[in-house]
Scaffold this motif. Structure first.
Motif, PDB file in Angstrom:
ATOM      1  N   LEU A  38      31.257  19.167 -12.431  1.00 44.79           N
ATOM      2  CA  LEU A  38      30.917  20.010 -13.568  1.00 44.79           C
ATOM      3  C   LEU A  38      29.620  19.540 -14.209  1.00 44.79           C
ATOM      4  O   LEU A  38      28.747  20.348 -14.540  1.00 44.79           O
ATOM      5  N   ALA A  39      29.470  18.235 -14.343  1.00 45.02           N
ATOM      6  CA  ALA A  39      28.234  17.686 -14.904  1.00 45.02           C
ATOM      7  C   ALA A  39      27.049  17.942 -13.984  1.00 45.02           C
ATOM      8  O   ALA A  39      25.944  18.223 -14.445  1.00 45.02           O
ATOM      9  N   GLN A  40      27.287  17.888 -12.685  1.00 42.68           N
ATOM     10  CA  GLN A  40      26.208  18.141 -11.728  1.00 42.68           C
ATOM     11  C   GLN A  40      25.781  19.607 -11.772  1.00 42.68           C
ATOM     12  O   GLN A  40      24.593  19.908 -11.739  1.00 42.68           O
ATOM     13  N   LEU A  41      26.747  20.515 -11.862  1.00 42.54           N
ATOM     14  CA  LEU A  41      26.420  21.933 -11.921  1.00 42.54           C
ATOM     15  C   LEU A  41      25.640  22.286 -13.179  1.00 42.54           C
ATOM     16  O   LEU A  41      24.771  23.153 -13.157  1.00 42.54           O
ATOM     17  N   SER A  42      25.960  21.624 -14.284  1.00 42.86           N
ATOM     18  CA  SER A  42      25.274  21.917 -15.543  1.00 42.86           C
ATOM     19  C   SER A  42      24.018  21.068 -15.727  1.00 42.86           C
ATOM     20  O   SER A  42      23.380  21.150 -16.776  1.00 42.86           O
ATOM     21  N   ARG A  43      23.705  20.240 -14.733  1.00 50.55           N
ATOM     22  CA  ARG A  43      22.533  19.356 -14.762  1.00 50.55           C
ATOM     23  C   ARG A  43      22.546  18.432 -15.981  1.00 50.55           C
ATOM     24  O   ARG A  43      21.530  18.209 -16.624  1.00 50.55           O
ATOM     25  N   SER A  44      23.733  17.944 -16.313  1.00 52.59           N
ATOM     26  CA  SER A  44      23.867  17.019 -17.439  1.00 52.59           C
ATOM     27  C   SER A  44      24.704  15.814 -17.021  1.00 52.59           C
ATOM     28  O   SER A  44      25.632  15.421 -17.712  1.00 52.59           O
ATOM     29  N   MET A  93      33.037  27.177 -16.605  1.00 52.10           N
ATOM     30  CA  MET A  93      32.361  26.097 -15.879  1.00 52.10           C
ATOM     31  C   MET A  93      33.364  25.239 -15.126  1.00 52.10           C
ATOM     32  O   MET A  93      33.086  24.782 -14.016  1.00 52.10           O
ATOM     33  N   LEU A  94      34.534  25.017 -15.705  1.00 55.63           N
ATOM     34  CA  LEU A  94      35.566  24.255 -15.015  1.00 55.63           C
ATOM     35  C   LEU A  94      36.043  25.001 -13.770  1.00 55.63           C
ATOM     36  O   LEU A  94      36.216  24.406 -12.707  1.00 55.63           O
ATOM     37  N   ALA A  95      36.216  26.310 -13.879  1.00 55.23           N
ATOM     38  CA  ALA A  95      36.611  27.108 -12.715  1.00 55.23           C
ATOM     39  C   ALA A  95      35.511  27.095 -11.654  1.00 55.23           C
ATOM     40  O   ALA A  95      35.799  27.017 -10.456  1.00 55.23           O
ATOM     41  N   ALA A  96      34.259  27.168 -12.088  1.00 56.60           N
ATOM     42  CA  ALA A  96      33.149  27.122 -11.130  1.00 56.60           C
ATOM     43  C   ALA A  96      33.105  25.782 -10.418  1.00 56.60           C
ATOM     44  O   ALA A  96      32.886  25.726  -9.205  1.00 56.60           O
ATOM     45  N   ALA A  97      33.324  24.699 -11.157  1.00 56.79           N
ATOM     46  CA  ALA A  97      33.322  23.374 -10.531  1.00 56.79           C
ATOM     47  C   ALA A  97      34.480  23.244  -9.551  1.00 56.79           C
ATOM     48  O   ALA A  97      34.321  22.675  -8.471  1.00 56.79           O
ATOM     49  N   LEU A  98      35.630  23.779  -9.909  1.00 59.70           N
ATOM     50  CA  LEU A  98      36.792  23.697  -9.023  1.00 59.70           C
ATOM     51  C   LEU A  98      36.553  24.491  -7.741  1.00 59.70           C
ATOM     52  O   LEU A  98      36.847  24.005  -6.645  1.00 59.70           O
TER      53      LEU A  98
END
Length: 142
Positions: A38-44, A93-98
């Motif tokens: 999730l942190a990687q997808l949001s670049r944070s 975002m959690l669903a996207a990360a999953l």
């Protein structure tokens, strides 16, 4: 059974059940590497500790609010909308990360022979979720 023994047994079973369920959820998040993804997808990625702290704090506050039947009466529609927006962003975002971790969409597109339509499939899922949520909030729950 005496009332004191019944109370102690209830406390023990409640704590044991809570630890088992909480441990299972945390194990799911750790094994699937959801929070770092999730942190990687949001670049944070430098804020991954904030994500972990938010999840732990949210579960503690949610548990306390559930036990003590906590109600939050906010008379500001803007504040209610803002809280709902933040909740929706987090869940999305959690669903996207999953789905990223499990590679659900590429596998689904490959099996349905829809590889060239993957972007459209993703947009259809997003708009369907938004439409369903709006229907639930504004029509169904009135």
């Amino acid at each position: 059974m005496t009332p004191a023994l019944s109370l102690l047994l209830s406390i023990f079973l409640g704590l044991a059940g809570g630890i088992a369920v909480g441990g299972g959820v945390i194990a799911l998040f750790v094994v699937l590497d959801i929070i770092p993804r999730l942190a990687q997808l949001s670049r944070s990625y430098d804020k991954v500790h904030w994500y972990e702290g938010a999840m732990v704090s949210g579960s503690v506050v949610g548990t306390v609010a559930d036990f003590w039947d906590f109600k939050l009466f906010l008379h500001s529609e803007i504040l209610n909308g803002w809280i709902g927006l933040l909740n929706g962003i987090f869940i999305g975002m959690l669903a996207a990360a999953l789905t990223e971790v499990l590679n659900v969409l590429p596998i689904l597109a490959k099996r349905l022979h829809m590889g060239q339509y993957l972007f459209g499939l993703l947009l259809a899922m997003v708009f369907g979720k938004v439409a369903g949520s709006l229907f639930d909030w504004f029509v169904y729950n009135r």
